[in-house]
Write a protein that holds these residues in place. Structure first.
Motif, short mmCIF file in Angstrom:
data_model
loop_
_atom_site.label_atom_id
_atom_site.label_comp_id
_atom_site.label_asym_id
_atom_site.label_seq_id
_atom_site.Cartn_x
_atom_site.Cartn_y
_atom_site.Cartn_z
N ASP A 60 -9.11 3.85 -8.67
CA ASP A 60 -9.57 5.16 -8.22
C ASP A 60 -8.93 5.47 -6.88
N PHE A 61 -8.08 6.52 -6.86
CA PHE A 61 -7.37 6.87 -5.64
C PHE A 61 -7.99 8.08 -4.95
N GLN A 62 -9.22 8.45 -5.32
CA GLN A 62 -9.79 9.67 -4.79
C GLN A 62 -9.94 9.65 -3.27
N LYS A 63 -10.14 8.46 -2.69
CA LYS A 63 -10.37 8.38 -1.26
C LYS A 63 -9.08 8.37 -0.47
N SER A 64 -7.94 8.43 -1.17
CA SER A 64 -6.65 8.35 -0.48
C SER A 64 -5.99 9.71 -0.43
N ASP A 65 -5.25 9.97 0.64
CA ASP A 65 -4.50 11.22 0.71
C ASP A 65 -3.23 11.13 -0.11
N ARG A 66 -3.06 10.01 -0.80
CA ARG A 66 -1.88 9.83 -1.64
C ARG A 66 -2.26 9.88 -3.11
N ILE A 67 -3.33 10.58 -3.43
CA ILE A 67 -3.78 10.69 -4.81
C ILE A 67 -2.65 11.25 -5.66
N TYR A 323 17.38 3.82 0.98
CA TYR A 323 16.91 3.47 -0.36
C TYR A 323 15.47 3.86 -0.68
N PHE A 324 14.49 3.35 0.02
CA PHE A 324 13.10 3.43 -0.44
C PHE A 324 12.58 4.87 -0.52
N ALA A 325 11.86 5.13 -1.61
CA ALA A 325 11.35 6.48 -1.86
C ALA A 325 10.00 6.73 -1.21
N THR A 326 9.45 5.72 -0.54
CA THR A 326 8.14 5.85 0.08
C THR A 326 8.27 6.26 1.54
N ASN A 327 8.00 7.50 1.82
CA ASN A 327 8.04 8.00 3.19
C ASN A 327 7.00 7.24 4.02
N ARG A 366 2.71 -4.17 -9.52
CA ARG A 366 2.07 -4.64 -8.28
C ARG A 366 0.74 -3.90 -8.13
N PRO A 367 -0.26 -4.26 -8.90
CA PRO A 367 -1.51 -3.47 -8.91
C PRO A 367 -2.22 -3.44 -7.57
N TRP A 368 -1.88 -4.33 -6.67
CA TRP A 368 -2.49 -4.40 -5.35
C TRP A 368 -1.78 -3.52 -4.32
N ASN A 369 -0.73 -2.81 -4.72
CA ASN A 369 0.10 -2.08 -3.76
C ASN A 369 -0.19 -0.58 -3.73
N THR A 370 -1.43 -0.22 -3.86
CA THR A 370 -1.77 1.21 -3.91
C THR A 370 -1.47 1.94 -2.61
N GLN A 371 -1.42 1.23 -1.49
CA GLN A 371 -1.19 1.90 -0.21
C GLN A 371 0.19 2.53 -0.13
#
Length: 462
Positions: A60-67, A323-327, A366-371
């Protein structure tokens, strides 16, 4: 009375027939894409669109601004939905856009399936454990089980394809061409060498070059961090690539300010080797120097941390990419740092190549890498990255990626798919080709803008 009843029955029958005809007519007018629309009523419950089921684990990503607003609902019946790829004949080559050879895209040829490879490769990617056992125990383990369960949060329009399938390669080249991408940066390992989850792929290079040439695309090489990579075997591998593929018409060369046309090599994880090792290869006084030889080229280092700038200078590299797509994930991948990186490159005569991506999600492996998940926001994230890149007036722009499905950075066509355990993300409410269309739009914009500042900066224009 009997006549009245008959008349009433006739009128009622005609009314029912009219309603039936009207409903059939409306059904025929319904667009084909409606097959993938949200079931009736679910659009009234937006919270259902902010969860995804993967490997039986709810996130559940509702609490993240990266939903990720493109997730599908979890309370749907198990329905398997796939889309057949469009036939090559449906797109006239004469109608394809002009190519932009200053726009590169990272391309992976490591996928396999039983039909072409005797087994699934990469689609069955293992779930990677967190390095902290206390955290690792909270997440699923094992491997994915294609074709319904693949190591990705999205599902390809082409299904769990093989990179050896000539029709797949051709479809990929056509998609790149339709997006006005001029160059693909091919992930490369030396012959008989492969990544830890794959098989050797160097034998695919001739076919990829041939298919790329058919669409006037160029191929450059993205050299991966193979085991024991150092100055000596890099010299041998660069020599191998140029000797074997350098005369192919699809082999990419970049025209420098001095007018020389040199091969370009992206070097992934270049920071692993010490600057002194790279200097042996990339400076004129190095013991394995390729400078001023038939194997000279433009070597582009991956910049992760800010301090890597000075290591790259000492090493003798010709440029940097991010390279990386994660700002925000690294210094290099943070859009806010691109302007200063461009100034640094200009000062030391380096090529600056910012890497843009449509989003990021690697929780399938990587299920632990939601951040580090980054919401695609229906294409807005991609456009923000492209805008930030254009503002630096770069010599080149790279896209991460065409088809790195594990990390959810692909611009390749994806379709909705649901199984009993997984609801894959997709590009709705847009079509599967959304990110190809956006790439084409921004490629044309970049082409026009680059032409206006190329002369001021003495950049090559052809």
């Amino acid at each position: 009375m009997a006549k009245f009843r008959r008349r009433t029955c006739i009128i009622l029958a005609l009314f029912i027939l009219f309603i039936f005809s009207l409903m059939m007519g409306l059904k025929m007018l319904r667009p084909n894409t409606a097959t993938f629309g949200a079931p009736f009523g679910l659009d009234l419950l937006p919270e259902l669109h902010q969860r995804t089921i993967h490997l039986g684990k709810n996130f559940d990503f509702q609490k993240s601004d990266r939903i990720n607003s493109e997730t599908n609902t979890k309370n749907l019946k198990s329905v398997e939905i796939t889309m057949k790829p469009s036939k090559a004949s449906e797109l006239n080559l004469d109608e394809l856009p002009l190519l932009n050879n200053y726009l590169h895209v990272f391309y992976y040829s490591w996928y396999g399936n039983p039909q072409f490879d005797g087994k699934y490769i990469h689609w069955n990617h293992p779930v990677l454990e967190h390095w902290d056992p206390r955290i690792a125990k909270n997440y699923p383990q094992g491997r994915h089980n294609p074709p319904d369960d693949i190591g990705s949060s999205f599902y390809p329009e082409l299904g769990s394809y093989s990179s050896r399938d000539p029709s797949v390669i051709e479809t990929h080249m056509r998609q790149m061409r339709s997006a006005s991408i001029g160059v693909l940066a091919l992930s490369w390992y030396p012959p008989d060498v492969n990544d830890e989850n794959g098989e050797p792929t160097d034998n695919l290079v001739p076919t990829i070059l041939d298919k790329a040439h058919k669409y006037n695309l160029k191929v450059t090489f993205h050299i991966e961090p193979y085991s024991n990579r150092d100055d000596q075997n890099m010299y041998k591998n660069v020599k191998y690539i140029i000797d074997k593929y350098g005369n192919h018409p699809a082999f990419y060369r970049y025209k420098t300010k001095t007018g020389n046309a040199l091969p370009m090599f992206y070097v992934y994880d270049s920071y692993i080797a010490k600057p002194e090792k790279w200097a042996n290869l990339l400076t004129t006084s190095g013991s394995w120097s390729i400078r001023n030889s038939p194997y000279d080229g433009l070597f582009i280092a991956l910049l992760v941390e800010e301090k890597h700038k000075y290591d790259i200078l000492q090493s003798g590299f010709d440029g940097i990419y991010t390279y990386f797509a994660t700002n925000g994930f690294t210094y290099g991948s943070s859009h806010q740092n691109w302007a200063s990186l461009k100034l640094f490159c200009d000062k030391y005569n380096l090529i600056f190549i910012p890497s843009v991506g449509p989003g990021y999600i690697d929780t399938s492996i990587r299920p632990w890498n939601t951040q580090n998940t980054r919401n695609r926001i229906n294409g807005k994230y991609y456009e923000i990255a492209l805008s930030a890149a254009l503002q630096t007036r770069p010599s080149l722009i790279s896209i991460t990626s065409f088809n790195e499905w594990h990390e959810g950075t692909q611009i390749e066509k994806a379709v909705p798919k649901r199984t009993s355990n997984t609801v894959y993300l997709d590009y709705r409410p847009h079509k599967p080709g959304l990110y190809l269309e956006l790439t084409r739009k921004w490629s044309e914009k970049y082409s026009k803008e680059r032409a206006t500042y190329a002369l001021d900066h003495q950049l090559p224009v052809s």
